[in-house]
Design a protein around this motif. Structure first.
Motif, PDB file in Angstrom:
ATOM      1  N   LYS A 188      49.582  29.784  67.887  1.00  0.00           N
ATOM      2  CA  LYS A 188      50.612  29.263  66.998  1.00  0.00           C
ATOM      3  C   LYS A 188      50.727  27.756  67.236  1.00  0.00           C
ATOM      4  N   VAL A 189      50.467  26.999  66.173  1.00  0.00           N
ATOM      5  CA  VAL A 189      50.426  25.542  66.261  1.00  0.00           C
ATOM      6  C   VAL A 189      51.502  24.941  65.370  1.00  0.00           C
ATOM      7  N   LEU A 190      52.236  23.968  65.902  1.00  0.00           N
ATOM      8  CA  LEU A 190      53.240  23.236  65.134  1.00  0.00           C
ATOM      9  C   LEU A 190      52.726  21.833  64.863  1.00  0.00           C
ATOM     10  N   ASP A 191      52.766  21.411  63.607  1.00  0.00           N
ATOM     11  CA  ASP A 191      52.366  20.057  63.202  1.00  0.00           C
ATOM     12  C   ASP A 191      53.621  19.317  62.748  1.00  0.00           C
ATOM     13  N   ILE A 192      54.134  18.421  63.593  1.00  0.00           N
ATOM     14  CA  ILE A 192      55.352  17.666  63.287  1.00  0.00           C
ATOM     15  C   ILE A 192      54.968  16.437  62.468  1.00  0.00           C
ATOM     16  N   GLY A 193      55.364  16.415  61.219  1.00  0.00           N
ATOM     17  CA  GLY A 193      54.968  15.328  60.322  1.00  0.00           C
ATOM     18  C   GLY A 193      53.593  15.600  59.762  1.00  0.00           C
ATOM     19  N   CYS A 194      53.461  16.734  59.075  1.00  0.00           N
ATOM     20  CA  CYS A 194      52.137  17.239  58.673  1.00  0.00           C
ATOM     21  C   CYS A 194      51.513  16.485  57.508  1.00  0.00           C
ATOM     22  N   GLY A 195      52.274  15.594  56.871  1.00  0.00           N
ATOM     23  CA  GLY A 195      51.718  14.863  55.746  1.00  0.00           C
ATOM     24  C   GLY A 195      51.263  15.788  54.628  1.00  0.00           C
ATOM     25  N   TRP A 196      50.069  15.535  54.117  1.00  0.00           N
ATOM     26  CA  TRP A 196      49.524  16.361  53.036  1.00  0.00           C
ATOM     27  C   TRP A 196      48.728  17.550  53.569  1.00  0.00           C
ATOM     28  N   GLY A 197      48.973  17.916  54.818  1.00  0.00           N
ATOM     29  CA  GLY A 197      48.399  19.138  55.375  1.00  0.00           C
ATOM     30  C   GLY A 197      47.013  19.008  55.959  1.00  0.00           C
ATOM     31  N   SER A 198      46.567  17.794  56.279  1.00  0.00           N
ATOM     32  CA  SER A 198      45.186  17.612  56.733  1.00  0.00           C
ATOM     33  C   SER A 198      44.894  18.321  58.051  1.00  0.00           C
TER      34      SER A 198
END
Length: 400
Positions: A188-198
């Motif tokens: 399970k990975v959290l992307d804080i400030g994921c932008g356009w999902g790159s």
């Protein structure tokens, strides 16, 4: 978030020798005197007024000199947006002026005082204000960013160690981050400030991760959901302080520049709360060489409202007692190449979207990309990737 810092020409009132007699209106000095001051300031930098080199400043409005002296970098940027001056290679102009020493001297005393008062009394990056930058910049138009960026839609520094073009550099950056985090299938990975999902798309597609991405931009969230359709990715329009859950890995790429010094401790406390005991966190952020809290007024007004760059000291103090630093890499020189590639894309494809914007927007982006490239070229600002853990037993080896 490329944050840019265009500290270029003006000095303080005292350095100019300005008196109450000269500061009488929006155009503070007679044009001839103002021009002499600017000529003296840039002498020896390799930048000349109305010269023939592509980095020379071609003045097109008689009030240019007085405006820059009175308004500092805000006046310089606004004057360019309004067509008061031209320069073919703004990146080289900025680099040469910064290399010449016109860095910290480029802000007027009133600019410095205003921001210190604001940041001292108010939390400019509070939850109530968190969505301002999304609405002002990231929501400007996906059509614009799709043409300026590469197909990954990464709006952060690429990794050019072996890359031959922008797309390769961005894929290399995403993969470098994933490898530093040792992502495995099912994590399970959290992307804080994921932008356009790159990164969310990359981690899910190539590493089998289940990713939650958050952003404060409606336009980014909409496009990120489309790009990640069919993958185990959830995109939320949410502030990082409201998050709940537990994650094996956390990543934040190009978002920390929007956190603000009054919230650094809260940010790291949030990451500590959300991160599994054996988890890893990677922070990818532009960094400042100085711990002084300051912003460029033009960047703050037109590009990234309420943004501020952290220093090494800021990050160390905020993370101390919370997380253990495992690795710190600086590849800020790669941001110069990234920004120039964005500028080339922007110029090449502007005609496709020109009807949706005005020429002021075109000049705003060209100026922003140019001065930021010059600042990274001068090593005036940096780009860091920092890996943290909770200090679990075992050795960590960071890939390069």
């Amino acid at each position: 978030m490329p944050v840019p810092v265009s500290r270029l020409i003006a000095q303080t009132d005292m350095e100019f020798g300005m008196t109450s007699d000269t500061r009488i209106g929006p155009i503070a000095l007679p044009d001839t005197r103002a021009r002499r001051i600017i000529e003296n300031l840039i002498e020896g930098s390799g930048v000349t007024l109305n010269g023939s080199q592509p980095w020379d400043i071609r003045v097109l409005h008689p009030d240019f000199f007085s405006r820059v002296l009175h308004q500092g970098t805000l006046g310089l940027g606004e004057a360019y947006m309004q067509g008061w001056w031209e320069c073919e290679r703004i990146d080289e102009m900025a680099y040469r002026l910064l290399r010449h020493g016109l860095g910290e001297r480029a802000h007027t005393s009133s600019e410095r005082l205003l921001y210190r008062l604001q940041s001292g009394f108010f939390n400019l990056q509070s939850k109530a204000r968190a969505y301002i930058v999304g609405e002002a910049h990231y929501d400007l138009g996906n059509d614009l960013f799709e043409r300026m960026l590469d197909p990954t839609m990464c709006y952060s520094c690429g990794y050019w160690k072996q890359a031959k073009n922008l797309h390769e550099a961005q894929v290399a950056k995403l993969d470098l981050a994933a490898r530093k985090l040792n992502i495995e299938p099912g994590m399970k990975v959290l992307d804080i400030g994921c932008g356009w999902g790159s990164f969310a798309e990359h981690a899910a597609r190539h590493y089998g991760a289940e990713v939650t991405g958050i952003t404060i931009s409606k336009e980014q969230a909409s496009l990120a959901r489309q790009r990640c359709e069919g993958l185990p990715v959830e995109i939320l329009l949410e502030d990082y302080r409201d998050l709940e859950g537990r994650f094996d890995r956390i990543v934040s790429i190009g978002m920390f520049e929007h956190v603000g010094h009054r919230n650094y401790r809260t940010y790291f406390e949030t990451v500590e709360r959300l991160l599994d005991e054996r988890g890893l966190f990677m922070l990818h952020s532009i960094g400042s060489n100085s711990s002084e809290i300051s912003v460029d007024p033009w960047i703050n007004k037109y590009i990234f409202p309420n943004g501020v760059l952290p220093s090494i000291q800021h990050i160390a103090r905020a993370s101390e007692g919370r997380l253990l630093m495992e690795d710190w890499q600086n590849f800020g020189a790669d941001y110069d190449r990234t920004l120039m590639a964005w500028r080339d894309n922007f110029d090449a494809h502007w005609h496709e979207i020109a009807a949706n914007y005005n020429d002021k927007t075109r000049r705003m982006f060209r100026y922003y990309l140019g001065v930021c490239a010059g600042a990274f070229r001068d090593r005036d600002i940096q780009l860091w990737q920092i890996v943290f853990s909770k200090g679990h037993p075992g050795r960590y080896d960071a890939p390069r």
